[in-house]
Design a protein around this motif. Structure first.
Motif, PDB file in Angstrom:
ATOM      1  N   ALA A 159     -20.463 -74.441 -53.697  1.00 48.17           N
ATOM      2  CA  ALA A 159     -20.837 -73.144 -54.267  1.00 48.17           C
ATOM      3  C   ALA A 159     -20.418 -72.007 -53.354  1.00 48.17           C
ATOM      4  O   ALA A 159     -20.267 -72.184 -52.132  1.00 48.17           O
ATOM      5  N   LEU A 160     -20.239 -70.866 -53.954  1.00 40.62           N
ATOM      6  CA  LEU A 160     -19.965 -69.613 -53.251  1.00 40.62           C
ATOM      7  C   LEU A 160     -20.888 -68.546 -53.823  1.00 40.62           C
ATOM      8  O   LEU A 160     -21.058 -68.449 -55.044  1.00 40.62           O
ATOM      9  N   ALA A 161     -21.468 -67.757 -52.957  1.00 40.71           N
ATOM     10  CA  ALA A 161     -22.277 -66.606 -53.374  1.00 40.71           C
ATOM     11  C   ALA A 161     -21.886 -65.424 -52.505  1.00 40.71           C
ATOM     12  O   ALA A 161     -21.932 -65.516 -51.278  1.00 40.71           O
ATOM     13  N   ALA A 162     -21.454 -64.343 -53.138  1.00 42.51           N
ATOM     14  CA  ALA A 162     -20.964 -63.198 -52.370  1.00 42.51           C
ATOM     15  C   ALA A 162     -21.107 -61.917 -53.168  1.00 42.51           C
ATOM     16  O   ALA A 162     -21.169 -61.939 -54.403  1.00 42.51           O
ATOM     17  N   ASP A 163     -21.120 -60.813 -52.452  1.00 42.81           N
ATOM     18  CA  ASP A 163     -21.118 -59.503 -53.095  1.00 42.81           C
ATOM     19  C   ASP A 163     -19.672 -59.042 -53.249  1.00 42.81           C
ATOM     20  O   ASP A 163     -18.890 -59.120 -52.296  1.00 42.81           O
ATOM     21  N   THR A 164     -19.312 -58.573 -54.430  1.00 45.51           N
ATOM     22  CA  THR A 164     -17.930 -58.181 -54.692  1.00 45.51           C
ATOM     23  C   THR A 164     -17.485 -56.980 -53.879  1.00 45.51           C
ATOM     24  O   THR A 164     -16.284 -56.688 -53.824  1.00 45.51           O
ATOM     25  N   ASP A 165     -18.415 -56.260 -53.244  1.00 44.07           N
ATOM     26  CA  ASP A 165     -17.994 -55.129 -52.410  1.00 44.07           C
ATOM     27  C   ASP A 165     -17.537 -55.576 -51.024  1.00 44.07           C
ATOM     28  O   ASP A 165     -17.008 -54.775 -50.253  1.00 44.07           O
ATOM     29  N   GLY A 166     -17.751 -56.856 -50.713  1.00 41.54           N
ATOM     30  CA  GLY A 166     -17.298 -57.374 -49.426  1.00 41.54           C
ATOM     31  C   GLY A 166     -18.356 -57.430 -48.360  1.00 41.54           C
ATOM     32  O   GLY A 166     -18.094 -57.932 -47.260  1.00 41.54           O
ATOM     33  N   THR A 167     -19.573 -56.945 -48.642  1.00 44.63           N
ATOM     34  CA  THR A 167     -20.642 -57.012 -47.647  1.00 44.63           C
ATOM     35  C   THR A 167     -21.963 -57.361 -48.325  1.00 44.63           C
ATOM     36  O   THR A 167     -22.274 -56.876 -49.402  1.00 44.63           O
ATOM     37  N   GLY A 210     -24.229 -52.707 -41.575  1.00 43.74           N
ATOM     38  CA  GLY A 210     -23.537 -51.508 -42.027  1.00 43.74           C
ATOM     39  C   GLY A 210     -22.105 -51.450 -41.566  1.00 43.74           C
ATOM     40  O   GLY A 210     -21.433 -50.431 -41.739  1.00 43.74           O
ATOM     41  N   SER A 211     -21.605 -52.544 -41.014  1.00 34.36           N
ATOM     42  CA  SER A 211     -20.227 -52.612 -40.534  1.00 34.36           C
ATOM     43  C   SER A 211     -19.313 -53.167 -41.612  1.00 34.36           C
ATOM     44  O   SER A 211     -19.722 -53.982 -42.445  1.00 34.36           O
ATOM     45  N   ALA A 212     -18.048 -52.730 -41.585  1.00 28.22           N
ATOM     46  CA  ALA A 212     -17.068 -53.249 -42.545  1.00 28.22           C
ATOM     47  C   ALA A 212     -16.772 -54.723 -42.312  1.00 28.22           C
ATOM     48  O   ALA A 212     -16.219 -55.393 -43.179  1.00 28.22           O
ATOM     49  N   SER A 213     -17.151 -55.237 -41.161  1.00 21.15           N
ATOM     50  CA  SER A 213     -16.907 -56.644 -40.850  1.00 21.15           C
ATOM     51  C   SER A 213     -18.109 -57.531 -41.169  1.00 21.15           C
ATOM     52  O   SER A 213     -18.121 -58.718 -40.836  1.00 21.15           O
ATOM     53  N   ASP A 214     -19.118 -56.973 -41.826  1.00 24.38           N
ATOM     54  CA  ASP A 214     -20.267 -57.775 -42.236  1.00 24.38           C
ATOM     55  C   ASP A 214     -19.828 -58.845 -43.239  1.00 24.38           C
ATOM     56  O   ASP A 214     -18.871 -58.643 -43.989  1.00 24.38           O
TER      57      ASP A 214
END
Length: 429
Positions: A351-359, A364-368
């Motif tokens: 399974a994969l679970a993720a937010d489509t915005d990337g974080t 609050g970092s872009a690398s989250d």
């Protein structure tokens, strides 16, 4: 077998995200330029990419003179884009910062300056609620930060959070439309909310607000929130009631949806079918406590496995986490951790679970991280490494758990946002 399913899941995520990128959906909706200026106001995680696509449309395709296009775009830190004439600001999310305060002030000034021959073009996406910060009179910036932290920790769902924020703002809940009126107003939004309610996307700054001050006070009471005195006072001040349906400030304004969670899901469903799996769609409006939803989805996966199905369970929506521990994580990672526990020992399942915005959560970092990947062996691998999955779940430390296993999904900024994406693939041994 489970490890081999992970690249397929990652490709599904990329497919869903690509379908929701502004370059794919925004240009056909952009209005023709007026006699005067196009005043562009963009906010949210897709603000930079939406502004970038819009500049290309007006400046390159329609050859609009640059002096007739102006505005400001504000996105989460790390989500900015190289713009030519629009000012780009990066600001805090989910906790607002001074940059968001500046961006909101500039947006209100530009809206106030619109003329009879101008167009105020508002480009909205999820994250705008944190990126546009304009506290109501008597509410300090520090008060707004404190309210946001309290709401995020309470377990309140996004609609409840935004209801409170709308009534503590000079820009949310239709108030930006009040500043733009009577200049022509067009809003184009990328939806990140279940049901695609315009008043919920970015806290609806350009549309009527159906919620009330009384609703906001009830939410504060429901979660027993301890709020600053200025906030409590503001929620009883009738001057902070938001404009409602029928208010003349909305006369002639237009609202369009560029893309929705359902569109991303539809693209993923097509990819699932093309790969020879049966698709089991649970919809794009799944809500609830992340760990509880995970247990329910695990039971469905086990049932499909027992029936000998080759299937992919797809779901979207926005899950919540009631924080009781001291760890790090977000709702998608917490869902994945609870799912790993519930699917422990089940073969040929991943399974994969993720937010489509990337974080997903984070600092609050872009690398989250955006989320995590799991399979039926995740719990066993964790225990072999001396990790107790249940203890990490109890401490709300899903990021800590998956970082130790190397199972975090870290795609970086996606420059769009159509909420959560979850996929469980069930195969045969």
């Amino acid at each position: 077998m489970s490890q081999n399913l992970r690249p397929f899941l990652t490709d599904l995520f990329r497919t869903a995200v690509a379908a929701a990128h502004p370059a794919s959906c925004l240009p056909p909706l952009l209005p023709r330029p007026p006699k005067g200026r196009v005043v562009l106001l963009a906010a949210g995680k897709a603000a930079g990419s939406m502004a970038e696509v819009t500049e290309g449309f007006y400046l390159d395709q329609l050859k609009l003179p640059p002096e007739r296009l102006s505005g400001v775009a504000v996105a989460r830190h790390g989500y900015g884009r190289p713009l030519r004439v629009i000012d780009m600001i990066e600001a805090g999310h989910p906790i607002p910062d001074a940059a968001g305060l500046k961006a909101a002030g500039r947006a209100l000034e530009l809206a106030d300056g619109g003329g009879a021959d101008d167009l105020v073009l508002v480009l909205m996406s999820g994250g705008a609620s944190a990126n546009w910060i304009a506290p109501a009179d008597g509410v300090s910036f520090e008060d707004k930060q404190a309210v946001t932290r309290a709401l995020l920790r309470s377990g309140a769902h996004i609609g409840e959070i935004n209801c409170v924020r709308k009534h503590l703002s000079r820009i949310k809940g239709g108030r930006l439309a009040r500043h733009a009126y009577p200049t022509r107003l067009v809003t184009i939004a990328i939806s990140d909310v279940p049901g695609d309610d315009p008043s919920a996307i970015g806290s609806g700054p350009t549309v009527p607000d159906p919620t009330t001050l009384a609703d906001a006070r009830a939410i504060v009471a429901k979660y027993n929130l301890a709020l600053p005195v200025g906030v409590t006072r503001a929620l009883t001040d009738t001057k902070n009631e938001s404009p409602k349906p029928g208010d003349p400030v909305f006369t002639g304004s237009e609202f369009k949806l560029a893309t929705r969670p359902a569109d991303a899901m539809r693209a993923a469903q097509a990819a699932v079918s093309a790969a020879g799996y049966e698709c089991v769609p649970l919809g794009d409006r799944v809500e609830g406590e992340a760990r509880e939803v995970a247990v329910s989805h695990a039971e469905l996966a086990k049932k499909l496995r027992a029936e000998g199905k080759r299937a992919v369970i797809l779901s979207g929506g926005e899950l919540t986490v009631t924080i009781k521990g001291e760890g790090r994580g977000g709702p998608n990672q917490e869902y994945a951790l609870a799912l790993a526990i519930a699917l422990a020992g089940v073969p040929a399942v991943a399974a994969l679970a993720a937010d489509t915005d990337g974080t997903d959560g984070g600092s609050g970092s872009a690398s989250d991280p955006a989320g995590a990947l799991i399979d039926g062996d995740t719990a066993a691998r964790a225990k072999a490494a001396g990790l107790d999955p249940a203890a990490f779940l109890a401490d709300n430390d899903s990021t800590g758990f998956f970082s130790r296993l190397g199972d975090l999904l870290v795609p970086g900024p996606t420059f769009t946002n159509v909420n959560d994406f979850r996929a469980i693939v069930v195969d045969r041994t």
